[in-house]
Design an enzyme around this catalytic site. Structure first.
Site, PDB file in Angstrom:
ATOM      1  N   LYS A 126       0.823  -1.223   0.000  1.00  0.00           N
ATOM      2  CA  LYS A 126       0.000   0.000   0.000  1.00  0.00           C
ATOM      3  C   LYS A 126       0.851   1.265   0.000  1.00  0.00           C
ATOM      4  O   LYS A 126       0.559   2.200  -0.729  1.00  0.00           O
ATOM      5  CB  LYS A 126      -0.918   0.037   1.238  1.00  0.00           C
ATOM      6  N   ARG A 128      -9.154   1.658   8.876  1.00  0.00           N
ATOM      7  CA  ARG A 128      -8.708   0.307   9.199  1.00  0.00           C
ATOM      8  C   ARG A 128      -9.764  -0.462   9.973  1.00  0.00           C
ATOM      9  O   ARG A 128      -9.568  -1.638  10.278  1.00  0.00           O
ATOM     10  CB  ARG A 128      -7.462   0.415  10.055  1.00  0.00           C
ATOM     11  N   ARG A 135      11.657  -6.521   4.758  1.00  0.00           N
ATOM     12  CA  ARG A 135      11.462  -5.087   4.526  1.00  0.00           C
ATOM     13  C   ARG A 135      12.337  -4.243   5.456  1.00  0.00           C
ATOM     14  O   ARG A 135      12.467  -4.533   6.635  1.00  0.00           O
ATOM     15  CB  ARG A 135       9.987  -4.734   4.762  1.00  0.00           C
ATOM     16  N   ARG A 153      11.455  -2.182  10.782  1.00  0.00           N
ATOM     17  CA  ARG A 153      10.413  -1.625  11.643  1.00  0.00           C
ATOM     18  C   ARG A 153      10.206  -2.583  12.807  1.00  0.00           C
ATOM     19  O   ARG A 153      10.130  -3.786  12.601  1.00  0.00           O
ATOM     20  CB  ARG A 153       9.098  -1.496  10.853  1.00  0.00           C
ATOM     21  N   ARG A 180      -0.390  -8.637  13.537  1.00  0.00           N
ATOM     22  CA  ARG A 180      -0.936  -7.635  12.607  1.00  0.00           C
ATOM     23  C   ARG A 180      -1.836  -8.295  11.567  1.00  0.00           C
ATOM     24  O   ARG A 180      -2.852  -7.724  11.161  1.00  0.00           O
ATOM     25  CB  ARG A 180       0.202  -6.853  11.938  1.00  0.00           C
TER      26      ARG A 180
HETATM   27  P1  AMP Z   1       1.106   0.830   8.832  1.00  0.00           P
HETATM   28  O1  AMP Z   1       2.361   1.556   8.521  1.00  0.00           O
HETATM   29  O2  AMP Z   1      -0.076   1.314   8.040  1.00  0.00           O
HETATM   30  O3  AMP Z   1       1.268  -0.673   8.771  1.00  0.00           O
HETATM   31  O4  AMP Z   1       0.753   1.168  10.360  1.00  0.00           O
HETATM   32  C1  AMP Z   1       1.630   0.819  11.419  1.00  0.00           C
HETATM   33  C2  AMP Z   1       0.870   0.773  12.736  1.00  0.00           C
HETATM   34  O5  AMP Z   1       0.317   2.075  13.014  1.00  0.00           O
HETATM   35  C3  AMP Z   1      -0.324  -0.168  12.752  1.00  0.00           C
HETATM   36  O6  AMP Z   1       0.041  -1.513  13.035  1.00  0.00           O
HETATM   37  C4  AMP Z   1      -1.165   0.456  13.862  1.00  0.00           C
HETATM   38  O7  AMP Z   1      -0.627   0.174  15.137  1.00  0.00           O
HETATM   39  C5  AMP Z   1      -0.967   1.952  13.610  1.00  0.00           C
HETATM   40  N1  AMP Z   1      -1.973   2.468  12.654  1.00  0.00           N
HETATM   41  C6  AMP Z   1      -1.752   2.978  11.413  1.00  0.00           C
HETATM   42  N2  AMP Z   1      -2.899   3.368  10.829  1.00  0.00           N
HETATM   43  C7  AMP Z   1      -3.888   3.102  11.716  1.00  0.00           C
HETATM   44  C8  AMP Z   1      -5.292   3.265  11.721  1.00  0.00           C
HETATM   45  N3  AMP Z   1      -5.952   3.776  10.654  1.00  0.00           N
HETATM   46  N4  AMP Z   1      -5.975   2.878  12.821  1.00  0.00           N
HETATM   47  C9  AMP Z   1      -5.356   2.374  13.891  1.00  0.00           C
HETATM   48  N5  AMP Z   1      -4.037   2.177  13.971  1.00  0.00           N
HETATM   49  C10 AMP Z   1      -3.292   2.547  12.905  1.00  0.00           C
END
Ligand code: AMP
Length: 224
Positions: free
Chosen positions: A25, A100, A139, A171, A182
């Protein structure tokens, strides 16, 4: 609603990218936002930046992120509202990682209604779970500028960021035990959004396997 909000809202395009963690994404949101002249709005990037800077938001979000859970819906909605008001998203936005949960999608719909807008297109990037686990374990991201190294065709052990020379790191939430969590969170809380948006007639699905450029071509053709 203020006049400036109305002006900013006129003609804006709002596209949402959906997909499991590691589906691509972030990479695709960069390319799509560039191609369409929209801002990329990544809630994960915003939260990581807040953690790095040690803000209140960062302190609230850090533990949830580290364990692979979600940050509260209300916090996320306030964050997105704030970002969309800024001039950077005046022409519209490609959302990466938001909404989400169904509650976030409902709140987002209400928020957009305030400015007479709606989500025009939702694109689900579909990738097998075995491929996801493989991708996430290799990654690396740049700790300075957030560039995603693996997945962008850059070797994960390349050492330095190709864009800014910063250090490439894993990360904390890309470690295997957190990746499993996740994926569970994705299945339980985010996957229901597929039928939610399908019923609204805005969902398109594209295979997320293959070269980044091929996936980009598929995403772009569904977004326009
Ligand atoms: P991502 O980089 O999109 O995988 O996001 C990393 C982490 O940030 C996720 O595993 C959540 O802990 C938090 N996070 C990101 N976007 C959201 C969202 N829309 N709602 C809740 N938590 C989020």
């Amino acid at each position: 609603m203020e006049t400036s909000d109305t002006a900013a809202a006129a003609g804006r395009t709002i596209v949402v990218l959906l997909g499991a963690p590691g589906a691509g994404k972030g990479t695709q949101a960069n390319h799509l936002a560039g191609a369409l002249g929209l801002c990329k709005l990544s809630t994960g990037d915003l939260l990581r930046e807040a953690v790095r800077r040690g803000t209140d938001l960062g302190r609230t979000a850090e533990a949830r992120m580290r364990e692979g859970g979600l940050v509260e819906d209300e916090i996320m909605l306030a964050l997105v509202r704030e970002e969309l008001r800024g001039g950077r998203c005046a022409r519209g936005a490609v959302l990466d990682g938001f909404p989400r949960t169904v509650r976030q999608a409902e709140g987002f719909e209400r928020l957009l209604q305030e400015t007479g807008e709606r989500v025009e297109r939702v694109i689900f990037i579909d990738v097998d779970e075995s491929e996801i686990v493989r991708r996430l374990s290799s990654r690396r991201i740049c700790e300075s500028c957030g560039l995603i190294a693996a997945g962008d065709g850059v070797a994960p052990d390349a050492g330095a960021c190709a864009t800014c020379g910063g250090t490439l790191v894993q990360r904390p939430d890309d470690r295997p035990e957190t990746v499993r969590r996740r994926l569970e969170v994705f299945r339980a809380q985010t996957a229901p959004l597929l039928s939610w948006y399908r019923e609204k007639g805005v969902l398109r699905e594209v295979p997320g396997s293959g070269e980044v450029s091929d996936v980009h071509a598929r995403v772009l053709s569904e977004a326009s």
